[in-house]
Motif scaffolding. Sequence first.
Motif, PDB file in Angstrom:
ATOM      1  N   SER A  52      46.487  -4.709 -26.148  1.00 14.94           N
ATOM      2  CA  SER A  52      45.624  -5.585 -25.354  1.00 14.94           C
ATOM      3  C   SER A  52      45.114  -4.893 -24.095  1.00 14.94           C
ATOM      4  N   ASN A  55      42.190  -3.176 -24.975  1.00 15.11           N
ATOM      5  CA  ASN A  55      41.334  -4.004 -25.837  1.00 15.11           C
ATOM      6  C   ASN A  55      41.177  -3.375 -27.224  1.00 15.11           C
ATOM      7  N   ARG A  59      40.296  -7.331 -35.198  1.00 13.90           N
ATOM      8  CA  ARG A  59      40.022  -8.655 -35.757  1.00 13.90           C
ATOM      9  C   ARG A  59      40.955  -8.933 -36.928  1.00 13.90           C
ATOM     10  N   HIS A  62      42.092 -11.489 -30.923  1.00 12.81           N
ATOM     11  CA  HIS A  62      41.229 -11.396 -29.751  1.00 12.81           C
ATOM     12  C   HIS A  62      41.987 -11.855 -28.521  1.00 12.81           C
TER      13      HIS A  62
END
Length: 340
Positions: A52, A55, A59, A62
Motif C-alpha cells: 500500500s 500503491n 486489482r 484498492h
Amino acid sequence: MALLEVRDLDVRFALRQGEVRALRDVNFTLDRGERLGIVGESGAGKSVVAFSLLNLIARPGHIAGGSIRFDGQELTGLGERGLRRIRGNRISMIFQDPLMTLNPVLSIGEQMVECLKAHRRISRREARTVALHKLQQVQIPSPATRLDQYPHELSGGMRQRVIIAIALLLDPDIIIADEPTTALDVTIQAEIMALLRELCEKHNVGLILITHDLGVVSQVTQRMLVMYAGRVIEQGPTREIINDPQHPYTQGLMNALPQMATPGSHLNQIRGSMPSLSQLPPGCAFHPRCDFMHRADGSARHACAERVPDFVASGNCRVACHMVAEMLALDARPAEEEAR
C-alpha cells in the motif's frame, strides 16, 4: 514532522462474495533513520501494508481510505508518473524471494545499470561504477566478477545481498523489507539482517521490516507493530513489547517461541487459527482464540464479543484490548482515591 505518516489506512478487495477489508484503521509513523518492525501471522495484513505504501495493490484491491504522507507529500492520490519518482528512488523494497525479483536472463550488472538509468541521467560506465560500489557496500566477495554473473550462478545469500545493493542504488530514504530472509538458513539470515541494520544506521535510512520472526525484530528494530486480521492491535518500543507484551495475542506469539517451552514438552500455541477476512467475528477479531476472554466474567466477555476495542496507553505502548483497558482502569482507581 515524521518522514512517513500513515493515518487510518483502509484497503479493500472487491470479490464476488462482496468487499473484503484487508486493512482497517492502520496508523503509524516512521522517522528518518528509524527501524520499524511489523509482525503477525500469515494473513494478518503485513505485506498489504508494504504494498500500500507504494500503491502496488493489484486489482481487485484498492486503497479505500486514509492517508499516506511521505516527506510531506500525499501518496494515495498521486498519479503513476509521480509514484514512479518515489518507487525505487526514495522508497525501495526488498521482496521475499530474490529469484522472483531478479531477471534470470540479464546479468547482475545489466540489471543494476538499467535501474540507475531509469531514474538518473547517467552514462553506462558511471552506472557500472555505482553498481560496483554498492556491491562492495553489501560485502559481496569479488564484486567485479559478480557484475557479469547471472542470478542462477549465485547462492541464496549472495542473491539477497544483490537485492539489498539494488535497493540502495539510488540512496533511498526508506527501505521496506518484506520477509527478506525467509528462504535462507539461520546463519545467513543473521548475516543479512546484521548487514541491513548496519547499512541503515550508516546511511540514516529508515527501515520497515515485515516478518513473523520475533527474534529478528528484537535484534533489528526500535519500534514494532503487531497486526491481527488487518488491524494493528499493539504498537510501541520493541524492547517494551518483547519484555512485557500487553495484548493477549502478542503474549501468545511470545509464548509460542521454542525457548519458552519446557524441554521435552509440546510447544505452546495459540488456539484456533486466523479468521478469514470475509468472515471476521464481531467485536475483537481475536476474541474466539483469546485465553483472557475464556477466563473473563460476563461483562468483559460481552465487550470482547460485541465491540471493537479502542487503543489505550500502557506505558509507552498502545494496545487495543478491552481486558487491558479494564485492568488499567482498576489500577488507576486507588491513585484517584488517594488524590481525593
